[in-house]
Design a protein around this motif. Structure first.
Motif, PDB file in Angstrom:
ATOM      1  N   ILE A 125     -20.436  49.683  26.712  1.00 43.16           N
ATOM      2  CA  ILE A 125     -19.449  49.530  25.772  1.00 43.16           C
ATOM      3  C   ILE A 125     -19.779  50.133  24.462  1.00 43.16           C
ATOM      4  O   ILE A 125     -19.058  51.021  23.950  1.00 43.16           O
ATOM      5  CB  ILE A 125     -18.946  48.006  25.404  1.00 43.16           C
ATOM      6  N   TYR A 126     -21.007  49.790  24.077  1.00 39.51           N
ATOM      7  CA  TYR A 126     -21.609  50.577  22.928  1.00 39.51           C
ATOM      8  C   TYR A 126     -21.519  52.104  22.920  1.00 39.51           C
ATOM      9  O   TYR A 126     -21.210  52.927  21.973  1.00 39.51           O
ATOM     10  CB  TYR A 126     -22.904  49.885  22.927  1.00 39.51           C
ATOM     11  N   GLU A 127     -22.152  52.590  24.250  1.00 36.34           N
ATOM     12  CA  GLU A 127     -21.969  54.082  24.291  1.00 36.34           C
ATOM     13  C   GLU A 127     -20.726  54.625  24.221  1.00 36.34           C
ATOM     14  O   GLU A 127     -20.624  55.570  23.508  1.00 36.34           O
ATOM     15  CB  GLU A 127     -22.859  54.289  25.772  1.00 36.34           C
ATOM     16  N   VAL A 128     -19.788  53.978  24.871  1.00 42.67           N
ATOM     17  CA  VAL A 128     -18.304  54.716  24.757  1.00 42.67           C
ATOM     18  C   VAL A 128     -17.837  54.456  23.417  1.00 42.67           C
ATOM     19  O   VAL A 128     -17.233  55.587  22.783  1.00 42.67           O
ATOM     20  CB  VAL A 128     -17.422  53.809  25.703  1.00 42.67           C
ATOM     21  N   LEU A 129     -17.981  53.512  22.674  1.00 42.03           N
ATOM     22  CA  LEU A 129     -17.411  53.279  21.464  1.00 42.03           C
ATOM     23  C   LEU A 129     -18.160  54.163  20.275  1.00 42.03           C
ATOM     24  O   LEU A 129     -17.529  54.764  19.405  1.00 42.03           O
ATOM     25  CB  LEU A 129     -17.460  51.820  20.883  1.00 42.03           C
ATOM     26  N   LYS A 130     -19.311  54.151  20.597  1.00 41.03           N
ATOM     27  CA  LYS A 130     -20.074  55.434  19.545  1.00 41.03           C
ATOM     28  C   LYS A 130     -19.518  56.647  19.745  1.00 41.03           C
ATOM     29  O   LYS A 130     -19.219  57.553  18.873  1.00 41.03           O
ATOM     30  CB  LYS A 130     -21.597  55.121  19.919  1.00 41.03           C
ATOM     31  N   ILE A 177     -30.221  47.890  23.756  1.00 40.59           N
ATOM     32  CA  ILE A 177     -29.187  48.267  23.181  1.00 40.59           C
ATOM     33  C   ILE A 177     -28.250  47.202  22.657  1.00 40.59           C
ATOM     34  O   ILE A 177     -27.761  47.327  21.374  1.00 40.59           O
ATOM     35  CB  ILE A 177     -28.280  49.133  24.042  1.00 40.59           C
ATOM     36  N   THR A 178     -27.926  46.254  23.325  1.00 35.13           N
ATOM     37  CA  THR A 178     -27.211  44.980  22.948  1.00 35.13           C
ATOM     38  C   THR A 178     -27.815  44.592  21.562  1.00 35.13           C
ATOM     39  O   THR A 178     -27.345  44.399  20.677  1.00 35.13           O
ATOM     40  CB  THR A 178     -27.097  43.920  24.071  1.00 35.13           C
ATOM     41  N   GLY A 231     -24.936  45.100  13.455  1.00 33.72           N
ATOM     42  CA  GLY A 231     -23.620  44.425  13.042  1.00 33.72           C
ATOM     43  C   GLY A 231     -22.588  45.206  13.897  1.00 33.72           C
ATOM     44  O   GLY A 231     -21.353  44.689  13.650  1.00 33.72           O
ATOM     45  N   THR A 232     -22.758  45.975  14.730  1.00 32.42           N
ATOM     46  CA  THR A 232     -21.688  46.508  15.675  1.00 32.42           C
ATOM     47  C   THR A 232     -21.499  45.978  16.889  1.00 32.42           C
ATOM     48  O   THR A 232     -20.224  45.987  17.519  1.00 32.42           O
ATOM     49  CB  THR A 232     -22.431  48.214  16.105  1.00 32.42           C
ATOM     50  N   ILE A 233     -22.204  44.693  17.204  1.00 32.12           N
ATOM     51  CA  ILE A 233     -22.042  43.842  18.210  1.00 32.12           C
ATOM     52  C   ILE A 233     -22.055  42.515  17.498  1.00 32.12           C
ATOM     53  O   ILE A 233     -22.884  42.165  16.986  1.00 32.12           O
ATOM     54  CB  ILE A 233     -23.125  43.746  19.445  1.00 32.12           C
ATOM     55  N   ALA A 239     -16.653  57.312  20.837  1.00 33.57           N
ATOM     56  CA  ALA A 239     -15.262  57.584  20.536  1.00 33.57           C
ATOM     57  C   ALA A 239     -15.214  57.566  19.131  1.00 33.57           C
ATOM     58  O   ALA A 239     -14.022  57.594  18.476  1.00 33.57           O
ATOM     59  CB  ALA A 239     -14.323  56.523  21.249  1.00 33.57           C
ATOM     60  N   GLY A 240     -16.024  57.268  18.345  1.00 30.62           N
ATOM     61  CA  GLY A 240     -16.205  57.200  16.949  1.00 30.62           C
ATOM     62  C   GLY A 240     -15.683  55.821  16.530  1.00 30.62           C
ATOM     63  O   GLY A 240     -15.067  55.607  15.499  1.00 30.62           O
ATOM     64  N   LYS A 241     -15.707  54.969  17.292  1.00 30.30           N
ATOM     65  CA  LYS A 241     -14.915  53.600  17.042  1.00 30.30           C
ATOM     66  C   LYS A 241     -15.770  52.346  17.070  1.00 30.30           C
ATOM     67  O   LYS A 241     -15.464  51.168  17.042  1.00 30.30           O
ATOM     68  CB  LYS A 241     -13.803  53.185  18.181  1.00 30.30           C
ATOM     69  N   LEU A 242     -17.389  52.683  17.014  1.00 32.33           N
ATOM     70  CA  LEU A 242     -18.199  51.628  16.765  1.00 32.33           C
ATOM     71  C   LEU A 242     -18.157  50.947  15.526  1.00 32.33           C
ATOM     72  O   LEU A 242     -18.107  51.622  14.531  1.00 32.33           O
ATOM     73  CB  LEU A 242     -19.474  52.477  17.103  1.00 32.33           C
ATOM     74  N   GLY A 243     -18.182  49.794  15.519  1.00 37.44           N
ATOM     75  CA  GLY A 243     -17.961  48.749  14.347  1.00 37.44           C
ATOM     76  C   GLY A 243     -16.405  48.610  14.142  1.00 37.44           C
ATOM     77  O   GLY A 243     -16.195  47.790  13.169  1.00 37.44           O
ATOM     78  N   GLU A 244     -15.444  49.151  14.821  1.00 39.20           N
ATOM     79  CA  GLU A 244     -13.929  49.178  14.515  1.00 39.20           C
ATOM     80  C   GLU A 244     -13.495  48.372  15.623  1.00 39.20           C
ATOM     81  O   GLU A 244     -12.643  47.422  15.180  1.00 39.20           O
ATOM     82  CB  GLU A 244     -13.386  50.506  14.654  1.00 39.20           C
ATOM     83  N   ILE A 245     -14.214  48.085  16.735  1.00 38.04           N
ATOM     84  CA  ILE A 245     -14.043  47.315  17.921  1.00 38.04           C
ATOM     85  C   ILE A 245     -14.745  46.104  17.916  1.00 38.04           C
ATOM     86  O   ILE A 245     -16.012  46.454  17.958  1.00 38.04           O
ATOM     87  CB  ILE A 245     -13.606  48.046  19.054  1.00 38.04           C
ATOM     88  N   THR A 246     -14.398  44.866  17.978  1.00 38.39           N
ATOM     89  CA  THR A 246     -15.462  43.815  17.869  1.00 38.39           C
ATOM     90  C   THR A 246     -15.815  43.874  19.495  1.00 38.39           C
ATOM     91  O   THR A 246     -15.126  43.906  20.406  1.00 38.39           O
ATOM     92  CB  THR A 246     -14.743  42.341  17.729  1.00 38.39           C
ATOM     93  N   VAL A 247     -17.259  43.586  19.619  1.00 42.58           N
ATOM     94  CA  VAL A 247     -17.800  43.505  20.899  1.00 42.58           C
ATOM     95  C   VAL A 247     -18.582  42.131  21.052  1.00 42.58           C
ATOM     96  O   VAL A 247     -19.211  41.833  20.075  1.00 42.58           O
ATOM     97  CB  VAL A 247     -18.835  44.585  20.995  1.00 42.58           C
TER      98      VAL A 247
END
Length: 316
Positions: A222-227, A245-246, A253-255, A229-237
């Motif tokens: 999830i982290y890799e894909v959001l990063k 990585i988790t 603060g991105t998870i 896509a430029g959405k890391l930190g925008e979508i709650t994980v």
């Protein structure tokens, strides 16, 4: 003459038996996992620690070639044929493997871990309460999404008890709130498919508020894909377990948080539990046959302390 030859052969055989290998080798205990994942390194470290305290036993840690019930079953059958004394297993798909697991349990004492198989003849389960762990994941989501939101989950083996119970536990925790778990996608512990599931879910649901990784390797995907896509930190994980990585995502603060188990204790306590059982000591087995090792939430406030403890354990 023939009698002398027979007598000599008998004496020779007797001599070989008395001077050869010991009449009985060490009893062997096996910990069989459900697929290849870094998550199991902690359990393996626990088994290694138990080996130091069980010198009269040979402890084995086994990975199936792939995360399939039939493959796992063949592995256990091979262990039984080789003379294993007891097996602890994280069952790939207990719902469809009852008869197969019962056959193993009919040959040697069978214990379960991580993913239970309560409808089989297993002696006991040692591991997390996956329902409680799911509830904790729900708590993380509720705290991170006070205004509510829609979540999509990702998991390895949807049919396994650990997956089903985590999902049900999370649904219990968010029931009646504005947080929803609208979908859960399985990947059969295939890393490529796990990442593709996240990519596909994001493409189909660009406005999704939250993603939940129910198995240890799902949050990193999830982290890799959001990063990317430029959405890391925008979508709650919301995460499970302690992949580096988790933990890094929790720290930055991105998870929002991760629910961690104690697989080290499954390996350590599990081997000692099986050895005690083989020696006739059943005092460590509760009446309900469930040895629950608690889970806990790791967030930004305690991630550094937790990671330091983790590194010390694996290093030890």
């Amino acid at each position: 003459m023939k009698l002398k030859i027979v007598a000599s052969a008998f004496l020779l055989a007797s001599a070989l038996l008395s001077t050869g290998a010991p009449a009985q080798d060490k009893k062997a205990l096996a910990f069989v996992v459900n697929g290849a994942s870094d998550f199991w390194k902690l359990a393996e470290a626990g088994v290694k620690k138990a080996q130091e305290e069980l010198p009269d036993y040979s402890l084995q840690f086994k990975y199936p070639e792939q995360a399939a019930a039939a493959v796992q079953q063949r592995l256990m059958e091979d262990l039984v044929a080789a003379g294993i004394s007891a097996i602890m297993v994280s069952a790939v798909d207990p719902k469809t493997s009852t008869d197969a697991l019962n056959r193993i349990g009919g040959d040697v004492p069978l214990f379960t871990t991580d993913s239970d198989a309560p409808d089989t003849n297993r002696i006991a389960y040692i591991g997390s309460s996956n329902t409680d762990a799911g509830r904790q994941a729900g708590e993380i989501a509720l705290k991170a999404l006070p205004e509510g939101g829609k979540c999509i989950g990702f998991v390895g083996l949807p049919g396994a008890d650990n997956a089903r119970e985590r999902i049900e536990g999370m649904k219990e925790a968010i029931a009646g709130s504005k947080v929803e778990l609208i979908d859960v996608r399985g990947d059969d512990i295939d890393m490529t498919r796990a990442k593709r599931n996240v990519e596909d879910a994001l493409a189909a649901n660009p406005g999704i508020d939250c993603m939940v990784g129910f198995y240890s390797y799902n949050p990193p995907r999830i982290y890799e894909v959001l990063k990317e896509a430029g959405k890391l930190g925008e979508i709650t994980v919301v995460a499970f377990d302690e992949d580096p990585i988790t933990l890094g995502g929790v720290r930055e603060g991105t998870i929002a948080g991760t629910v961690v188990q104690q697989p080290y204790e499954w390996g350590y306590q599990g081997m000692k539990l099986m050895a005690a059982f083989l020696e006739g000591d059943k005092s460590m087995i509760p009446e309900d046959k469930l040895v629950i090792v608690p889970t806990k939430i790791i967030d930004k406030s305690n991630v550094d302390t937790f990671e330091a403890e983790l590194k010390a354990r694996i290093g030890g």
